[in-house]
Motif scaffolding. Structure first.
Motif, short mmCIF file in Angstrom:
data_model
loop_
_atom_site.label_atom_id
_atom_site.label_comp_id
_atom_site.label_asym_id
_atom_site.label_seq_id
_atom_site.Cartn_x
_atom_site.Cartn_y
_atom_site.Cartn_z
N ILE A 154 0.85 -1.20 0.00
CA ILE A 154 0.00 0.00 0.00
C ILE A 154 0.88 1.25 0.00
CG2 ILE A 154 -1.57 1.39 1.42
CD1 ILE A 154 -3.01 -1.18 2.21
N ALA A 155 1.93 1.23 0.81
CA ALA A 155 2.83 2.38 0.87
C ALA A 155 3.49 2.63 -0.49
CB ALA A 155 3.91 2.14 1.94
N ILE A 156 3.92 1.58 -1.15
CA ILE A 156 4.55 1.73 -2.47
C ILE A 156 3.58 2.33 -3.47
CG2 ILE A 156 5.42 0.44 -4.46
CD1 ILE A 156 6.77 -1.48 -2.48
N LEU A 157 2.37 1.77 -3.53
CA LEU A 157 1.40 2.22 -4.54
C LEU A 157 0.83 3.60 -4.23
CD1 LEU A 157 -0.54 -1.04 -5.45
CD2 LEU A 157 1.51 -0.08 -6.46
N LEU A 158 0.89 4.00 -2.98
CA LEU A 158 0.43 5.34 -2.62
C LEU A 158 1.48 6.42 -2.91
CD1 LEU A 158 -1.39 4.89 0.82
CD2 LEU A 158 -2.43 5.69 -1.30
N PHE A 159 2.72 6.16 -2.54
CA PHE A 159 3.69 7.24 -2.44
C PHE A 159 4.94 7.11 -3.33
CE2 PHE A 159 1.80 6.76 1.93
CZ PHE A 159 0.97 7.87 1.86
N ALA A 160 5.14 5.98 -3.98
CA ALA A 160 6.43 5.75 -4.64
C ALA A 160 6.67 6.64 -5.86
CB ALA A 160 6.57 4.28 -5.04
N SER A 161 5.62 7.27 -6.39
CA SER A 161 5.81 8.11 -7.58
C SER A 161 6.70 9.32 -7.30
CB SER A 161 4.47 8.59 -8.13
OG SER A 161 3.84 9.49 -7.25
N THR A 162 6.77 9.75 -6.03
CA THR A 162 7.60 10.90 -5.67
C THR A 162 8.92 10.47 -5.03
OG1 THR A 162 6.54 11.15 -3.50
CG2 THR A 162 5.59 12.38 -5.34
N SER A 163 9.22 9.17 -5.09
CA SER A 163 10.50 8.68 -4.57
C SER A 163 11.57 8.79 -5.65
CB SER A 163 10.37 7.22 -4.11
OG SER A 163 10.28 6.37 -5.25
N ASP A 164 12.81 8.56 -5.25
CA ASP A 164 13.91 8.59 -6.21
C ASP A 164 13.97 7.34 -7.08
OD1 ASP A 164 14.73 11.04 -5.23
OD2 ASP A 164 16.17 10.18 -3.81
N PHE A 165 13.09 6.38 -6.80
CA PHE A 165 13.18 5.09 -7.49
C PHE A 165 11.98 4.82 -8.40
CE2 PHE A 165 14.61 4.95 -3.04
CZ PHE A 165 15.97 4.94 -3.26
N SER A 166 11.14 5.85 -8.59
CA SER A 166 9.91 5.65 -9.37
C SER A 166 10.19 5.22 -10.80
CB SER A 166 9.05 6.92 -9.35
OG SER A 166 9.77 8.01 -9.89
N ASN A 167 11.17 5.84 -11.45
CA ASN A 167 11.47 5.48 -12.83
C ASN A 167 12.07 4.08 -12.93
OD1 ASN A 167 10.60 7.93 -13.86
ND2 ASN A 167 12.59 8.90 -13.55
N GLN A 168 12.94 3.77 -12.00
CA GLN A 168 13.62 2.48 -12.01
C GLN A 168 12.64 1.33 -11.82
OE1 GLN A 168 16.81 2.29 -9.21
NE2 GLN A 168 17.41 0.22 -9.74
N ALA A 169 11.65 1.53 -11.00
CA ALA A 169 10.70 0.45 -10.70
C ALA A 169 9.40 0.56 -11.49
CB ALA A 169 10.39 0.45 -9.20
N GLY A 170 9.31 1.54 -12.38
CA GLY A 170 8.08 1.72 -13.16
C GLY A 170 6.91 2.15 -12.30
N LEU A 171 7.18 2.94 -11.27
CA LEU A 171 6.15 3.32 -10.29
C LEU A 171 5.64 4.74 -10.46
CD1 LEU A 171 7.96 1.63 -7.28
CD2 LEU A 171 5.72 0.94 -8.14
N ASP A 172 5.86 5.33 -11.63
CA ASP A 172 5.46 6.72 -11.86
C ASP A 172 3.97 6.95 -11.65
OD1 ASP A 172 7.72 5.83 -13.81
OD2 ASP A 172 8.06 7.98 -13.50
N SER A 173 3.17 5.92 -11.95
CA SER A 173 1.71 6.08 -11.85
C SER A 173 1.17 5.86 -10.45
CB SER A 173 1.01 5.12 -12.82
OG SER A 173 1.31 3.77 -12.50
N CYS A 174 2.04 5.52 -9.50
CA CYS A 174 1.61 5.27 -8.12
C CYS A 174 1.56 6.59 -7.37
CB CYS A 174 2.55 4.27 -7.45
SG CYS A 174 2.64 2.68 -8.30
#
Length: 342
Positions: A154-174
């Motif tokens: 839940i934490a990843i899908l809520l907030f990971a888009s503004t982390s430094d790892f969003s592009n690396q993990a494909g999490l831009d849409s989270c």
């Protein structure tokens, strides 16, 4: 020049034989969509109440006794981050997220212009997938309370888009977490996303996978062909010599400059009589289509269809273009359509 009217061996060399993962996922989503729609308002209420702190939401979910796996499923849909991305994230987790001085994996993100840190409680685990998260079609209806693994996702899908790892993990849409507490923005975002999901999965009943397969081909052709190509799903072509009202039906009809192509689709993983029916019709269909100056194509795949080699061979022999069910094969179909319709 590529060969478009393949025989059964040429077709099998390009076939996938089993339903693609993304189509299976859309089918599973269609099965659980009623539950998601029914629980959408309560899901929104929890997001709206989370105004003070990004992690306040975890306590609210527990107090409300809202099933944690159902909450996670909503986030998966809103972020378009499903089975395959979750598995890839699990395999690459240790290469993506750093460890703090205590040896715990974590990530930092921005919320309300401030930097926050989330420390993972259970991730990484071996074999992360929808089933272990209880968000697959089989387990979603079984209510699961909040635990460390669900909380981590839940934490990843809520907030990971503004982390430094969003592009690396494909999490831009989270990015749902960035809207916490903003009632109007959340409502608009969630409702619009579910309208898109309903369109993707809608219109399919008993033969849902077949319907979704048809939708995938239509969507691809609409994307790669120019606007002056008229693409009709479940269309028909009026033919001289065909007396049934409404014209000869096809899964897809493509028209341009008074020319037309009829396309039939069959993807069967288990053997059944559908391919035999299409085979029995193929010779007459091709004869009538050619007599009227039109062309005929088939998208054929699935292990069950290839088990009925005689029927499949008959269709291949009575087709102007025969392709399998892969993106590269859809490109072959599109190239042939451009060649035939100009």
């Amino acid at each position: 020049m590529p060969k478009f009217n393949r025989d059964i061996e040429e077709l099998k060399a390009n076939a996938t034989l089993w339903w693609p993962e993304e189509l299976m996922e859309k089918n599973a989503l269609a099965n659980v969509l009623p539950l998601l729609i029914k629980s959408q308002d309560d899901f929104l209420s929890l997001l709206n109440l989370s105004k003070k702190h990004p992690f306040q939401l975890f306590d609210l979910i527990k107090v409300a006794k809202y099933p944690a796996n159902l909450f996670l499923k909503h986030l998966v849909v809103l972020s378009d981050y499903g089975g395959e991305p979750i598995q890839r994230l699990g395999r690459s987790f240790k290469d993506i997220f750093p460890k703090d001085k205590k040896g715990n994996f974590y990530f930092e993100f921005i919320w309300n212009s401030e930097t926050h840190k989330y420390v993972f409680e259970e991730l990484p685990i071996r074999g992360l997938n929808n089933k272990k998260l209880s968000i697959d079609g089989e387990n979603l209806s079984d209510e699961r309370e909040m635990d460390g693994l669900i909380k981590d996702m839940i934490a990843i899908l809520l907030f990971a888009s503004t982390s430094d790892f969003s592009n690396q993990a494909g999490l831009d849409s989270c990015e749902v977490g960035s809207l916490l507490g903003d009632e109007n923005a959340l409502k608009l975002f969630v409702k619009q996303r579910y309208i898109v999901v309903s369109r993707i999965t809608g219109g399919a009943k008993a033969n849902r996978l077949g319907q979704l397969a048809q939708t995938e081909v239509v969507d691809f052709l609409q994307e790669v062909l120019d606007d002056d190509y008229n693409i009709k799903r479940n269309g028909s072509i009026n033919l001289k010599g065909y007396d049934k009202k409404g014209g000869m039906p096809f899964d897809i009809v493509v028209e341009r400059n008074d020319k037309a192509i009829g396309i039939e689709i069959s993807f069967q993983v288990t053997t059944n009589s559908t391919i035999e029916r299409k085979s029995g019709q193929s010779a007459d269909r091709m004869k009538l289509m050619h007599k009227n100056g039109y062309k005929l194509a088939y998208v054929l795949d699935g292990a069950g269809n290839f088990q009925r080699s005689s029927a499949l061979s008959t269709i291949c022999a009575n087709s102007d273009c025969t392709v399998a069910y892969t993106i590269s094969e859809f490109k072959v179909l599109a190239d042939w359509i451009k060649e035939e319709l100009g």
